[in-house]
Design a protein around this motif. Structure first.
Motif, mmCIF file in Angstrom:
data_model
loop_
_atom_site.group_PDB
_atom_site.id
_atom_site.type_symbol
_atom_site.label_atom_id
_atom_site.label_comp_id
_atom_site.label_asym_id
_atom_site.label_seq_id
_atom_site.Cartn_x
_atom_site.Cartn_y
_atom_site.Cartn_z
ATOM 1 N N VAL B 447 41.867 -57.797 12.368
ATOM 2 C CA VAL B 447 42.209 -57.176 11.095
ATOM 3 C C VAL B 447 41.808 -55.721 10.725
ATOM 4 O O VAL B 447 42.712 -54.870 10.180
ATOM 5 N N PHE B 448 40.589 -55.537 10.837
ATOM 6 C CA PHE B 448 40.085 -54.165 10.509
ATOM 7 C C PHE B 448 39.990 -53.317 11.847
ATOM 8 O O PHE B 448 38.926 -53.542 12.714
ATOM 9 N N LEU B 597 52.682 -47.504 11.770
ATOM 10 C CA LEU B 597 52.207 -48.909 11.698
ATOM 11 C C LEU B 597 50.660 -49.153 11.539
ATOM 12 O O LEU B 597 50.122 -49.943 12.025
ATOM 13 N N GLY B 598 50.117 -48.057 11.346
ATOM 14 C CA GLY B 598 48.574 -47.869 11.163
ATOM 15 C C GLY B 598 48.236 -48.543 10.001
ATOM 16 O O GLY B 598 48.917 -48.873 8.880
ATOM 17 N N ASP B 599 46.574 -48.556 9.728
ATOM 18 C CA ASP B 599 46.000 -49.031 8.543
ATOM 19 C C ASP B 599 45.981 -47.835 7.609
ATOM 20 O O ASP B 599 46.167 -48.323 6.180
ATOM 21 N N ASP B 600 45.990 -46.935 7.873
ATOM 22 C CA ASP B 600 45.835 -45.944 7.006
ATOM 23 C C ASP B 600 46.808 -45.473 5.993
ATOM 24 O O ASP B 600 47.972 -45.659 5.993
ATOM 25 N N ASP B 601 46.256 -44.886 5.012
ATOM 26 C CA ASP B 601 47.437 -44.585 3.888
ATOM 27 C C ASP B 601 48.056 -43.328 4.209
ATOM 28 O O ASP B 601 47.235 -42.365 4.496
ATOM 29 N N PHE B 602 49.300 -43.360 4.331
ATOM 30 C CA PHE B 602 50.060 -41.789 4.632
ATOM 31 C C PHE B 602 49.580 -41.019 3.353
ATOM 32 O O PHE B 602 49.596 -41.442 2.303
ATOM 33 N N ASP B 603 49.504 -39.865 3.712
ATOM 34 C CA ASP B 603 49.776 -38.718 2.481
ATOM 35 C C ASP B 603 50.889 -38.697 1.913
ATOM 36 O O ASP B 603 52.063 -39.093 2.286
ATOM 37 N N GLY B 604 50.687 -38.100 0.766
ATOM 38 C CA GLY B 604 52.128 -38.125 -0.013
ATOM 39 C C GLY B 604 52.381 -36.656 -0.370
ATOM 40 O O GLY B 604 51.259 -35.626 -0.376
ATOM 41 N N VAL B 605 53.593 -36.276 -0.588
ATOM 42 C CA VAL B 605 54.001 -34.931 -0.987
ATOM 43 C C VAL B 605 54.861 -35.008 -1.977
ATOM 44 O O VAL B 605 55.742 -35.629 -2.244
ATOM 45 N N ALA B 757 44.980 -48.103 24.034
ATOM 46 C CA ALA B 757 46.318 -47.980 24.269
ATOM 47 C C ALA B 757 46.932 -48.317 22.973
ATOM 48 O O ALA B 757 46.527 -49.279 22.109
ATOM 49 N N TYR B 758 48.137 -47.586 22.557
ATOM 50 C CA TYR B 758 48.655 -47.747 21.331
ATOM 51 C C TYR B 758 49.216 -49.029 21.292
ATOM 52 O O TYR B 758 49.380 -49.831 20.357
ATOM 53 N N GLN B 759 49.838 -49.634 22.450
ATOM 54 C CA GLN B 759 50.420 -50.781 22.607
ATOM 55 C C GLN B 759 49.513 -51.928 22.059
ATOM 56 O O GLN B 759 49.836 -52.879 21.228
ATOM 57 N N ASP B 760 48.089 -51.873 22.344
ATOM 58 C CA ASP B 760 47.246 -52.814 21.936
ATOM 59 C C ASP B 760 46.772 -52.518 20.334
ATOM 60 O O ASP B 760 46.944 -53.750 19.745
ATOM 61 N N PHE B 761 46.679 -51.461 19.929
ATOM 62 C CA PHE B 761 46.600 -51.467 18.536
ATOM 63 C C PHE B 761 47.836 -51.872 17.797
ATOM 64 O O PHE B 761 47.499 -52.736 16.721
ATOM 65 N N TYR B 762 49.249 -51.819 18.241
ATOM 66 C CA TYR B 762 50.235 -52.133 17.718
ATOM 67 C C TYR B 762 50.291 -53.854 17.709
ATOM 68 O O TYR B 762 50.569 -54.422 16.625
#
Lengths: 111, 899
Positions: B447-448, B597-605, B757-762
């Motif tokens: 999860v984290f 598809l990551g955990d992080d908050d995307f920046d906003g503009v 590997a991104y695959q793993d993360f995904y």
């Protein structure tokens, strides 16, 4: 099994408290004493005596102690507590009020 | 009772409780004494000893009855009765160990699941802050059209702190972030989670440090002046072995020396739901830690990074605080129109804060509802079993009643039995609850996906255990009350006459039938739920994300950890990209601030599209954004639909450019072409940025809809933390060593974070994470089904056993198998049918609930029902069929012999 009705139970409590106010006694002696003093009019059935005594004990008006009788047998002696004395006074007063009220009614002349 | 009474009566009652045998002995002795005297009296009057004895006993009205009467008068009777009942219940339960075990396990499953999900809801919503008087700690937020839960800037925080009257203290903290930590200079920094907090943080919240002290107000006054740090309790234990001489020690955070001045106590793991900061530093030290590179943390009113909490002053209402803050927000709007146009502010209680901030709690609630359904099925199962059991004991109950037991007394006896069962179930349930919570904890790493100290906040703590106890008692009542009431309403004569108590009466079986219907419908609902959840997640997955996932290696960098300034950071990334492009095995490279598809908050503009007339209440529009380099679209396999990708010529000196996704283009220029148009940053007078390309819309966030997206080049929009994505010619992990080599050649001190590997993360994010939820709900569905099946089987088998004689007669008289089957099965199937209909309705309602709370897939999922309903029906029919078939095999002679 029948429970004694309230009026009789209440009166019995009063009698027991009074008797124990005079001196500490065990159950058998109490029933004898009652018969003696009332001239055989009041015969407490054994069925109601002990439950009544135990109830008085649970309420804290009398307290019990195991002692030796004159015949050197063990018996449970009951005696009045300070609280019991107060209860006796209040119940005796109630009884006076009740009986004098009844007497008043009885004394009315029939038409 | 008057207090003086107690002096006499309490010792009496204690005695009856703890020295019961002694008390009983005395009672016998006393009555015996009386009896003997009575007999003597009789003899004295001339009776024979035997006559005297029977006369005396008669006069006393029977010794046992008198004793019982006296016992009744003891005021603790209910308690001694309870112990008696419990002992009796234990004995009779021990005689049927199979049934007892089954009931205990059934209840354990229900109670266990419910307590585990309760721990979820508790951890996510209800658990109070770990500070004294948590009830008056409120959360202050900034509100806009787009967000009801936005942060404040440093300047705003200072104004709130100084210009309000409602609070006994206003504290602020930034998000917990990755910080490079070294205990000794010269060692490679390791990533730990640190949090910047205001100088009054510990004091205002009422947290007493375990060692040393918290921050002083003056230590948070001058930017950069006071490098002091307070350690978190776990961090102190792990890194410094709980050494008390750590006070005054110097440690390096992001390359800067800090002095340890205190250690937080164990009971304060932090105010966050999921994060447990390793250490705390003052806000004034912000320049050392990563804050927004585009803005000045201490000056810019629109650099919003702080969460603000406050303690209400005693006597101040929430209403008053809210009004005061609203007025202050209006003042900000007036005085600082550029940064605060149409921004409000709100004050939230803990409950509001936790439920508005994010959506996780919704899952917890759904799980709780499902777990309660399992518990209900378990209880109905047990109730059914107890009903059958009490029918079998009908004779015993009739005898008790005949002997003079009051109905209430008997009900107490039966309830005590179900209470004992529920206690067993509850204890086992607590064990199951622990198991489930531990299972969750074991999945934490899925999860984290981070080095920060984050953990799942579900624990079987005091509050949850208390809930367990309450649940057990409730289940006992649920299971036991109906059977107890029904079985004591017995017709004495009939009961004593024959072994078979069941008089064929319509009303009698109604309760039992209801139970079966309830079970079937509940387990149908559970199965539907697990199906819906699986489908919901899958739907999300299947939506085709629009970018390449395989052959990708990703690794994160944050040069601020080793104190690079902005120029050094830019240089590093430029060189890194160049060298990686030339490395053999690398098909293409990309740099991006956040991975899809990551955990992080995307920046906003914030921007104003060229030529747009903004409505009076809005200063600008908002969009999610990402900072990338020229290789991004190629590496990620995202097509550019119109215009171009970024080029090396888009440098810091060149005119500002941006690329938007198709969704954005259609949103703001629906008929025309977005390429060539401009957007102005922050306001209509802000820096113009030309849109040079339109990219295909990809799904960048889990469980969300497709949204507007803006991309900006790294050269023009510098950012410290970037992820390097490499498209490999072969296996992604082959490139790990080459990357390490290149990074070492640039700076051997710079750590590489989260290399994989991104695959793993995904898979973790999109598949394994949801799988946890699916597994949980699926297991609940399965348990529910098993219980319902067991219940139905039990009911039919019991019916067969009960009517064996009747069936035997019918067969002897020539009834054929199908007729017998119909007789026995008929009722059961009708019940299953009713249960299915009710279950369908409940499942449908649940789907609407799940849609509104979680998935937003809209509409009804027909496939789910098409699979679940027939399966359920088949399974339950089978459960009824097996014992029914046995009925047809009954040999009439044996049946008639049965008694």
């Amino acid at each position: 099994m029948s429970k004694p009705n309230d009026l009789v139970q209440g009166t019995l409590d009063l009698l027991l408290l009074k008797i124990l106010a005079l001196e500490p006694l065990h159950g058998w002696a109490i029933s004898l004493r009652l018969k003696l003093i009332s001239g055989d009019v009041l015969q407490v059935s054994e069925g109601s005596l002990y439950p009544a005594l135990h109830k008085l004990e649970q309420e804290g008006w009398i307290t019990a102690e195991w002692k030796q009788t004159e015949n050197n047998r063990r018996a449970k002696f009951y005696s009045l507590t300070r609280l019991g004395k107060k209860q006796l006074e209040s119940e005796a007063a109630n009884w006076q009020r009740l009986s004098s009220a009844i007497s008043q009614v009885i004394r009315l002349e029939e038409a | 009772m008057r207090p003086q009474h107690w002096l006499y009566t309490i010792p009496l009652r204690l005695r009856s409780l703890f020295r019961l045998r002694h008390v009983e002995q005395e009672l016998s002795e006393e009555l015996q004494f009386h009896l003997e005297h009575k007999i003597e009296e009789g003899i004295a009057r001339g009776l024979s000893p035997k006559e005297a004895r029977s006369a005396a006993l008669r006069a006393m009205g029977g010794l046992e009855q008198r004793k019982e009467e006296i016992r009744d008068l003891r005021h603790i009777r209910w308690l001694t009765d309870f112990f008696d009942d419990a002992r009796f219940a234990l004995r009779s339960l021990r005689r049927t160990p199979g049934l007892t075990a089954f009931v205990a396990i059934t209840l354990a499953l229900g109670i266990g699941m419910t307590s585990a999900t309760f721990s979820m809801v508790d951890g996510l919503i209800f658990r109070p802050y770990p500070v004294p008087h948590p009830g008056n700690v409120v959360t202050l937020v900034s509100t806009t059209h787009d967000s009801p839960f936005d942060s404040f800037s440093y300047r705003e925080y200072l104004d709130i702190r100084d210009k309000t009257n409602s609070y006994a203290g206003v504290v602020a903290n930034a998000d917990m972030e990755a910080v490079g930590f070294s205990a000794e200079p010269g060692t490679t920094p390791r990533i730990k989670g640190g949090m910047m907090v205001s100088g009054n943080y510990f004091h205002a919240l009422g947290v007493e440090p375990r060692l040393g002290r918290g921050f002083r107000e003056d230590e948070d006054q001058v930017p950069g002046r006071d490098p002091v740090v307070v350690l978190g309790p776990d961090f102190w234990r792990h890194e410094f072995a709980g050494d008390e001489t750590v006070l005054g020690k110097t440690i390096l955070l992001n390359g800067t020396k800090f002095t340890v001045i205190g250690v937080a106590p164990d009971r304060f793991p932090g105010m966050l739901t999921f994060g447990y900061p390793d250490f705390y530093v003052p806000l004034a030290m912000a320049p050392v830690f990563t804050t927004n590179l585009q803005k000045n943390f201490f000056v810019d009113r629109d650099d919003r990074e702080l969460s603000v909490k406050a303690r209400l002053k005693p006597g101040t209402t929430l209403e008053r605080a809210r009004n005061e803050l609203a007025v202050l927000a209006k003042n900000f709007e007036r005085e600082y129109p550029n940064s605060n146009r149409s921004r409000g502010a709100a004050v939230y209680t803990q409950f509001q804060a936790r439920t508005i901030e994010d959506e996780n709690w919704k899952f917890g609630v759904i799980f709780l509802i499902l777990a309660l359904a399992v518990l209900l099925v378990a209880c109905t199962n047990v109730a059914g079993l107890l009903l059958s059991r009490s029918r079998a004991r009908a004779r015993e109950i009739a005898v008790r009643l005949a002997l003079g037991a009051g109905r209430f007394r008997l009900i107490r006896l039966l309830l005590t039995e179900s209470l004992i069962l529920a206690t067993f179930g509850g204890l086992a349930g607590i064990t199951i609850g622990y198991g489930v919570v531990e299972w969750f904890h074991s999945k934490q790493s899925i999860v984290f996906a981070t080095e920060l100290p984050m953990a799942i906040p579900f624990h079987m703590d005091k509050r949850v255990l208390l809930a367990c106890v309450a649940l057990s008692v409730l289940s006992a009542l649920l299971c036991g009350l109906a059977p107890a009431l029904q079985s004591t309403r017995v017709d004495l004569v009939n009961a004593l006459k024959s072994a078979d108590v069941d008089v064929p009466g319509r009303k009698r079986l109604w309760g039992r039938n209801m139970l079966v219907v309830a079970q079937v419908s509940m387990s149908l609902m559970l199965l539907t739920a697990s199906f819906l959840m699986a489908r919901g997640f899958q739907h999300d997955l299947m939506e085709g994300h629009g970018f390449t996932k395989d052959h990708l290696l990703m690794t994160r960098f944050d040069p601020r950890l080793i104190q690079y300034n902005a120029a050094q950071t830019q240089q590093f990334y430029k060189l890194l990209a160049e060298r990686m492009r030339e490395t053999p095995g690398v098909q293409s490279e990309a740099l991006t601030q956040n991975v899809p598809l990551g955990d992080d908050d995307f920046d906003g503009v914030a921007f104003v599209p060229e030529g747009f007339q903004m409505p009076p209440d809005r200063a600008n529009f908002n969009s999610t954004m990402d900072t990338i380099d020229e290789g991004y679209f190629e590496t990620m396999g995202i097509p550019i639909l119109r215009g171009r990708a970024f080029l090396p010529s888009d440098t810091a000196e060149a005119p500002r450019v941006a690329i938007v996704n198709e969704h954005f283009a259609k949103h703001y220029w629906p008929g025309g072409d977005a390429v060539g148009k401009h957007i102005h940053l922050d306001s209509s007078a802000g820096t113009p940025v030309e849109i040079v390309g339109i990219a295909q819309t990809i799904k960048s966030q889990n469980m969300g809809n497709l949204t507007d997206f803006v991309y900006m080049p790294l050269a023009q929009h510098p950012v410290a933390r970037m992820v390097l994505m490499l498209h490999s010619n072969g296996d992604a992990l082959q490139l790990v060593q080459p990357v390490k080599d290149v990074v070492r050649s640039l700076d051997s001190n710079l750590p590489m974070l989260q290399t994989r590997a991104y695959q793993d993360f995904y898979l973790n994010q999109a598949v394994r994470g949801p799988r946890i939820a699916i597994d949980l709900v699926g297991s609940m569905g399965l348990v529910g089904l098993l219980l319902a099946v067991a219940g139905l089987y039990g009911l039919v088998a019991y019916n067969v056993a009960r009517r064996t004689r009747e069936i035997g007669i019918r067969i002897a008289l020539g009834a054929a198998s199908p007729n017998v089957l119909r007789l026995v099965l008929g009722k059961g199937l009708v019940l299953v049918g009713i249960g299915t209909v009710v279950g369908l309705a409940m499942g449908f309602a649940l789907e609407q609930l799940m849609n509104s709370m979680l998935f937003d897939s809209g509409g009804v999922d027909i496939l789910a029902y098409a699979i679940v309903v027939p399966t359920m029906f088949l399974v339950t029919v089978l459960a009824a069929y097996i014992p029914a078939r046995r009925a047809t095999k009954i040999a009439p002679t044996q049946a008639l012999r049965y008694e």
